[in-house]
Design a protein around this motif. Sequence first.
Motif, PDB file in Angstrom:
ATOM      1  N   TRP A 244       0.793  -1.225   0.000  1.00 23.46           N
ATOM      2  CA  TRP A 244       0.000   0.000   0.000  1.00 23.46           C
ATOM      3  C   TRP A 244       0.829   1.281   0.000  1.00 23.46           C
ATOM      4  O   TRP A 244       0.264   2.377  -0.055  1.00 23.46           O
ATOM      5  CB  TRP A 244      -0.940   0.028   1.205  1.00 23.46           C
ATOM      6  N   GLY A 245       2.135   1.187   0.085  1.00 21.84           N
ATOM      7  CA  GLY A 245       2.955   2.384   0.186  1.00 21.84           C
ATOM      8  C   GLY A 245       3.251   2.723   1.638  1.00 21.84           C
ATOM      9  O   GLY A 245       2.922   1.972   2.552  1.00 21.84           O
ATOM     10  N   THR A 246       3.901   3.847   1.853  1.00 21.69           N
ATOM     11  CA  THR A 246       4.268   4.244   3.206  1.00 21.69           C
ATOM     12  C   THR A 246       3.033   4.583   4.041  1.00 21.69           C
ATOM     13  O   THR A 246       1.942   4.779   3.501  1.00 21.69           O
ATOM     14  CB  THR A 246       5.222   5.447   3.181  1.00 21.69           C
ATOM     15  N   VAL A 247       3.220   4.647   5.339  1.00 24.15           N
ATOM     16  CA  VAL A 247       2.128   4.858   6.292  1.00 24.15           C
ATOM     17  C   VAL A 247       1.292   6.082   5.916  1.00 24.15           C
ATOM     18  O   VAL A 247       1.818   7.118   5.483  1.00 24.15           O
ATOM     19  CB  VAL A 247       2.712   5.030   7.709  1.00 24.15           C
ATOM     20  N   ALA A 248      -0.021   5.961   6.087  1.00 20.40           N
ATOM     21  CA  ALA A 248      -0.954   7.039   5.748  1.00 20.40           C
ATOM     22  C   ALA A 248      -0.590   8.329   6.483  1.00 20.40           C
ATOM     23  O   ALA A 248      -0.551   8.361   7.712  1.00 20.40           O
ATOM     24  CB  ALA A 248      -2.375   6.633   6.102  1.00 20.40           C
TER      25      ALA A 248
END
Length: 379
Positions: free
Chosen positions: A351-355
């Motif tokens: 999902w990619g880096t932390v929101a």
Amino acid sequence: MTDLSTPADLGELVALAEAGHRVIASHQAPSGAYPASPTFSAYRGYSWFRDGAFIAEGASRYGDADGPAAFHRWCADVLAKRTDQVDALVARALVGERIPVADMLPTRYTIDGGVGNDPWWDFQLDGYGTWLWALAAHADRHGAVDGVDGGVVAAVRYLTTFWARPCYDWWEEHVDHRHVSTLGAIRAGLAAATSHPALAGPLPAGDRSAAVEAVEEIDALVLRDGVAGGHLTKWLGAGDVDASLLACVVPFGLAGVDSELGRATVSAVEDALCVDGGVHRYAADTFYGGGQWPLLTAFLGWNHAVAGRRDEALAALRWIAAQATPSGELPEQVGHHLLAPDREQEWIDRWGTVATPLLWSHGMYLTLAAELGLVGSAR
């Protein structure tokens, strides 16, 4: 930013609150929905009733009357448009039909109020209770929100019918259990719907009676099956804790903040899940390696503040502020103390880096800052 893990000028804490409100207000959609995170791949384009209700609560306490009211109208409209679906689900339940999870209302909606096409762990009941609670809290501060009656009736009818059914928890996990934090949110919402004039007025007598009965049954059930070692537990029959239980004390009042059960629950969560000021979700967490969540640290601080432990509450606010980016954005979690560091990369790959920003983190920061009297309204 200045390292706020040590005593610092309160003006910097206020400045972060101002920046956080700008983040919330600037990303609120014209529909009234609050996106969970405007940039994170799995959250972008979706609004949760749970996240949004706590975001609205923070903005409302900050002094924003219009933004939260628009969110509450959006929630009400989403539900009012599904009145026929709710009525059909209730009718199926009354004849004893086993209703698949896929047929239940989702936990998140697209920004325009639709149902998304992306697969999700979508059957969660707590958000509808949290919304009713937040709607009543906002009405106490800024006056009743018009145009919400149909949504309130639908939410109450849905919750009174299905409150006892297992569902996913706050973290989209463990669909086969009945989670105490979910029951606490439902209880708070139904209690608000039956006691607050702005919500109770449009309720038919039968729905009001069913809600009162559900509140009583939830209280009895949790005391019987949701307590171990003197504290509330992660789900019925369990022995461990989850940081979402903090909400069952403040603000939901499933256990009173001054009660033995409430104090023991906060203490158990703090002892098991708080490390160097930051709070983990639960001991076996592996999501992004199982980091510490600013919004959960805010829940701990909120409990401390209401209990009169101001220094500890202020320390929680400072810890959260220290996690902000240079531009004043707060993330979903931080990786200072990972419970499962070998599991972090798989989520980054997925999902990619932390929101960042997570609007719920900003909403909780505003709530804690207000409770401490730094901004807006303490109640």
